[in-house]
Design a protein around this motif. Sequence first.
Motif, PDB file in Angstrom:
ATOM      1  N   GLU A  26       5.571  54.559  34.690  1.00 55.96           N
ATOM      2  CA  GLU A  26       5.409  53.870  35.924  1.00 55.96           C
ATOM      3  C   GLU A  26       3.741  53.588  36.023  1.00 55.96           C
ATOM      4  OE1 GLU A  26       5.737  57.723  37.174  1.00 55.96           O
ATOM      5  OE2 GLU A  26       8.333  57.582  37.591  1.00 55.96           O
ATOM      6  N   SER A  29       3.062  50.017  35.603  1.00 59.55           N
ATOM      7  CA  SER A  29       3.213  48.961  36.335  1.00 59.55           C
ATOM      8  C   SER A  29       2.427  49.525  37.660  1.00 59.55           C
ATOM      9  CB  SER A  29       5.337  49.495  36.806  1.00 59.55           C
ATOM     10  OG  SER A  29       5.438  49.479  38.232  1.00 59.55           O
ATOM     11  N   GLY A  30       1.915  50.348  38.213  1.00 57.01           N
ATOM     12  CA  GLY A  30       0.321  50.696  38.819  1.00 57.01           C
ATOM     13  C   GLY A  30      -0.487  49.759  38.442  1.00 57.01           C
ATOM     14  N   GLY A  32      -0.728  47.350  36.626  1.00 58.70           N
ATOM     15  CA  GLY A  32      -0.247  45.556  36.165  1.00 58.70           C
ATOM     16  C   GLY A  32      -0.032  45.472  37.966  1.00 58.70           C
ATOM     17  N   LYS A  33       0.513  45.854  38.930  1.00 57.42           N
ATOM     18  CA  LYS A  33       0.675  45.356  40.361  1.00 57.42           C
ATOM     19  C   LYS A  33      -1.612  45.606  40.867  1.00 57.42           C
ATOM     20  CE  LYS A  33       5.074  47.163  41.800  1.00 57.42           C
ATOM     21  NZ  LYS A  33       5.074  48.631  42.466  1.00 57.42           N
ATOM     22  N   GLY A  34      -1.975  47.092  40.366  1.00 55.70           N
ATOM     23  CA  GLY A  34      -3.022  46.918  40.697  1.00 55.70           C
ATOM     24  C   GLY A  34      -3.655  45.319  40.194  1.00 55.70           C
ATOM     25  N   LYS A  36      -2.161  42.062  39.260  1.00 57.11           N
ATOM     26  CA  LYS A  36      -2.077  41.184  40.587  1.00 57.11           C
ATOM     27  C   LYS A  36      -2.881  41.205  41.682  1.00 57.11           C
ATOM     28  CE  LYS A  36       2.369  38.958  41.676  1.00 57.11           C
ATOM     29  NZ  LYS A  36       1.902  39.084  43.726  1.00 57.11           N
ATOM     30  N   ASN A  37      -2.698  42.405  42.573  1.00 61.10           N
ATOM     31  CA  ASN A  37      -3.363  42.422  44.164  1.00 61.10           C
ATOM     32  C   ASN A  37      -4.880  42.226  43.415  1.00 61.10           C
ATOM     33  OD1 ASN A  37      -1.991  43.348  44.891  1.00 61.10           O
ATOM     34  ND2 ASN A  37      -1.609  45.058  44.848  1.00 61.10           N
ATOM     35  N   ASP A  40      -5.024  38.186  42.726  1.00 58.89           N
ATOM     36  CA  ASP A  40      -5.012  37.421  44.419  1.00 58.89           C
ATOM     37  C   ASP A  40      -5.696  38.075  44.880  1.00 58.89           C
ATOM     38  OD1 ASP A  40      -2.841  37.155  43.429  1.00 58.89           O
ATOM     39  OD2 ASP A  40      -0.936  38.549  44.144  1.00 58.89           O
TER      40      ASP A  40
END
Length: 75
Positions: A26, A29-30, A32-34, A36-37, A40
Amino acid sequence: MGVSTWQIIVILLVVLLLFGGKKIPELASGLGKGIKNFKDDVKEGEEGADVKPTEKVEDKTANTTETTKEKEVNA
């Protein structure tokens, strides 16, 4: 004075004991999302680079020059 294999193994075991096997995926994953954001948002900032810069505004009370953003923050 590099990090040896045993030191890495001990660190990984301590992390596993602290967070548990369920929480580590978890967290990854968090993270990795951070990332990616963030990437972007940086790309959007580069595409929107045609935004005009803030203008300098004279502050007649203190005889200094500040940007409009600095005036908003100081107000």
